[in-house]
Scaffold this motif. Sequence first.
Motif, PDB file in Angstrom:
ATOM      1  N   LEU A 137       0.834  -1.203   0.000  1.00  0.00           N
ATOM      2  CA  LEU A 137       0.000   0.000   0.000  1.00  0.00           C
ATOM      3  C   LEU A 137       0.866   1.249   0.000  1.00  0.00           C
ATOM      4  N   ASN A 138       1.907   1.269   0.818  1.00  0.00           N
ATOM      5  CA  ASN A 138       2.803   2.428   0.867  1.00  0.00           C
ATOM      6  C   ASN A 138       3.506   2.648  -0.466  1.00  0.00           C
ATOM      7  N   GLN A 139       3.837   1.556  -1.146  1.00  0.00           N
ATOM      8  CA  GLN A 139       4.471   1.667  -2.457  1.00  0.00           C
ATOM      9  C   GLN A 139       3.516   2.349  -3.448  1.00  0.00           C
ATOM     10  N   TYR A 140       2.258   1.921  -3.438  1.00  0.00           N
ATOM     11  CA  TYR A 140       1.267   2.545  -4.323  1.00  0.00           C
ATOM     12  C   TYR A 140       0.985   3.986  -3.900  1.00  0.00           C
ATOM     13  N   TYR A 141       0.943   4.210  -2.599  1.00  0.00           N
ATOM     14  CA  TYR A 141       0.668   5.559  -2.096  1.00  0.00           C
ATOM     15  C   TYR A 141       1.755   6.527  -2.559  1.00  0.00           C
ATOM     16  N   SER A 142       3.014   6.087  -2.550  1.00  0.00           N
ATOM     17  CA  SER A 142       4.104   6.958  -2.998  1.00  0.00           C
ATOM     18  C   SER A 142       3.967   7.285  -4.487  1.00  0.00           C
ATOM     19  N   CYS A 143       3.372   6.395  -5.246  1.00  0.00           N
ATOM     20  CA  CYS A 143       3.140   6.671  -6.676  1.00  0.00           C
ATOM     21  C   CYS A 143       2.158   7.829  -6.865  1.00  0.00           C
ATOM     22  N   THR A 144       1.220   7.983  -5.932  1.00  0.00           N
ATOM     23  CA  THR A 144       0.266   9.087  -6.056  1.00  0.00           C
ATOM     24  C   THR A 144       0.956  10.434  -5.870  1.00  0.00           C
ATOM     25  N   ASP A 145       2.044  10.471  -5.093  1.00  0.00           N
ATOM     26  CA  ASP A 145       2.791  11.718  -4.912  1.00  0.00           C
ATOM     27  C   ASP A 145       3.448  12.163  -6.214  1.00  0.00           C
ATOM     28  N   GLU A 146       3.751  11.218  -7.079  1.00  0.00           N
ATOM     29  CA  GLU A 146       4.420  11.525  -8.344  1.00  0.00           C
ATOM     30  C   GLU A 146       3.447  11.878  -9.462  1.00  0.00           C
ATOM     31  N   SER A 147       2.162  11.734  -9.193  1.00  0.00           N
ATOM     32  CA  SER A 147       1.157  11.978 -10.224  1.00  0.00           C
ATOM     33  C   SER A 147       0.325  13.218  -9.892  1.00  0.00           C
ATOM     34  N   ASN A 148       0.270  14.145 -10.831  1.00  0.00           N
ATOM     35  CA  ASN A 148      -0.556  15.341 -10.648  1.00  0.00           C
ATOM     36  C   ASN A 148      -2.043  15.023 -10.738  1.00  0.00           C
ATOM     37  N   VAL A 149      -2.380  13.914 -11.374  1.00  0.00           N
ATOM     38  CA  VAL A 149      -3.774  13.543 -11.569  1.00  0.00           C
ATOM     39  C   VAL A 149      -4.497  13.396 -10.228  1.00  0.00           C
ATOM     40  N   TYR A 150      -3.857  12.771  -9.269  1.00  0.00           N
ATOM     41  CA  TYR A 150      -4.484  12.578  -7.958  1.00  0.00           C
ATOM     42  C   TYR A 150      -4.699  13.910  -7.244  1.00  0.00           C
ATOM     43  N   CYS A 151      -3.708  14.782  -7.308  1.00  0.00           N
ATOM     44  CA  CYS A 151      -3.858  16.102  -6.678  1.00  0.00           C
ATOM     45  C   CYS A 151      -4.988  16.887  -7.328  1.00  0.00           C
ATOM     46  N   ILE A 152      -5.044  16.871  -8.645  1.00  0.00           N
ATOM     47  CA  ILE A 152      -6.098  17.582  -9.370  1.00  0.00           C
ATOM     48  C   ILE A 152      -7.457  17.000  -9.022  1.00  0.00           C
ATOM     49  N   ALA A 153      -7.555  15.684  -8.983  1.00  0.00           N
ATOM     50  CA  ALA A 153      -8.827  15.034  -8.662  1.00  0.00           C
ATOM     51  C   ALA A 153      -9.296  15.408  -7.266  1.00  0.00           C
ATOM     52  N   MET A 154      -8.369  15.480  -6.329  1.00  0.00           N
ATOM     53  CA  MET A 154      -8.740  15.828  -4.957  1.00  0.00           C
ATOM     54  C   MET A 154      -9.212  17.279  -4.871  1.00  0.00           C
ATOM     55  N   VAL A 155      -8.534  18.172  -5.568  1.00  0.00           N
ATOM     56  CA  VAL A 155      -8.906  19.585  -5.538  1.00  0.00           C
ATOM     57  C   VAL A 155     -10.249  19.805  -6.227  1.00  0.00           C
ATOM     58  N   LEU A 156     -10.512  19.077  -7.292  1.00  0.00           N
ATOM     59  CA  LEU A 156     -11.774  19.237  -8.019  1.00  0.00           C
ATOM     60  C   LEU A 156     -12.959  18.581  -7.324  1.00  0.00           C
ATOM     61  N   HIS A 157     -12.685  17.650  -6.420  1.00  0.00           N
ATOM     62  CA  HIS A 157     -13.778  16.943  -5.744  1.00  0.00           C
ATOM     63  C   HIS A 157     -14.488  17.895  -4.787  1.00  0.00           C
ATOM     64  N   PRO A 158     -15.829  18.028  -4.900  1.00  0.00           N
ATOM     65  CA  PRO A 158     -16.562  18.986  -4.056  1.00  0.00           C
ATOM     66  C   PRO A 158     -16.419  18.729  -2.558  1.00  0.00           C
ATOM     67  N   GLN A 159     -16.225  17.487  -2.164  1.00  0.00           N
ATOM     68  CA  GLN A 159     -16.128  17.158  -0.740  1.00  0.00           C
ATOM     69  C   GLN A 159     -14.735  17.451  -0.183  1.00  0.00           C
ATOM     70  N   PHE A 160     -13.695  17.203  -0.964  1.00  0.00           N
ATOM     71  CA  PHE A 160     -12.339  17.312  -0.435  1.00  0.00           C
ATOM     72  C   PHE A 160     -11.682  18.659  -0.677  1.00  0.00           C
ATOM     73  N   LYS A 161     -11.672  19.101  -1.942  1.00  0.00           N
ATOM     74  CA  LYS A 161     -11.024  20.351  -2.362  1.00  0.00           C
ATOM     75  C   LYS A 161      -9.640  20.476  -1.709  1.00  0.00           C
ATOM     76  N   LEU A 162      -9.311  21.651  -1.199  1.00  0.00           N
ATOM     77  CA  LEU A 162      -8.000  21.860  -0.592  1.00  0.00           C
ATOM     78  C   LEU A 162      -7.944  21.393   0.867  1.00  0.00           C
ATOM     79  N   ASN A 163      -9.085  21.117   1.459  1.00  0.00           N
ATOM     80  CA  ASN A 163      -9.122  20.688   2.870  1.00  0.00           C
ATOM     81  C   ASN A 163      -8.312  19.415   3.082  1.00  0.00           C
ATOM     82  N   TYR A 164      -8.275  18.546   2.099  1.00  0.00           N
ATOM     83  CA  TYR A 164      -7.569  17.284   2.262  1.00  0.00           C
ATOM     84  C   TYR A 164      -6.075  17.498   2.443  1.00  0.00           C
ATOM     85  N   PHE A 165      -5.541  18.467   1.714  1.00  0.00           N
ATOM     86  CA  PHE A 165      -4.101  18.714   1.779  1.00  0.00           C
ATOM     87  C   PHE A 165      -3.759  19.565   2.975  1.00  0.00           C
TER      88      PHE A 165
END
Length: 165
Positions: A137-165
């Motif tokens: 899981l940690n290996q996959y989680y570190s892959c999300t840090d390298e992808s802008n797609v996950y950050c963009i998806a989180m920011v665009l999500h109405p529930q999470f937006k910038l609060n998650y970060f």
Amino acid sequence: MQVHGLSFAIIHSMTKVLPAWHSACKAHNMKPCLIPRNVATQWNSTYDILLFAKEYAKVIDDITGNKSLNLRNYELLDPQWKIVNNLKAALKILKDASTISHVIPMMDAIDDFLSSSLRRQLHNAVKAALKLGQATLNQYYSCTDESNVYCIAMVLHPQFKLNYF
């Protein structure tokens, strides 16, 4: 959007248009259900409306073509149906991408579960398997840090937006 207007007209004319909508659905062997509503805080609702419109195209054409229902201004011509198809295809990508925003919170929930499980009295083989699972899981989680797609998806999500970060 004409389909949105049609949805509003159907819902707010319970004595004339709504029964006609249900009859048209039955005449075309379709389940009589209402057109989804466009929700400003759910940007995928436009895709859902277009998907529904495409599926119920014959019913929509039938009911908007009926002069007695006074719904002609919601009628979609062939070029407009092509736009519905094109827009639906474009929004499909965004609809699928919205599920990406649930990956990180789900990974957090799995990590919390694994961490709390490792603190409990479990068989050593189970603990070893949980540790391997957490490492993966940690290996996959570190892959999300390298992808802008996950950050963009989180920011665009109405529930999470910038609060998650």
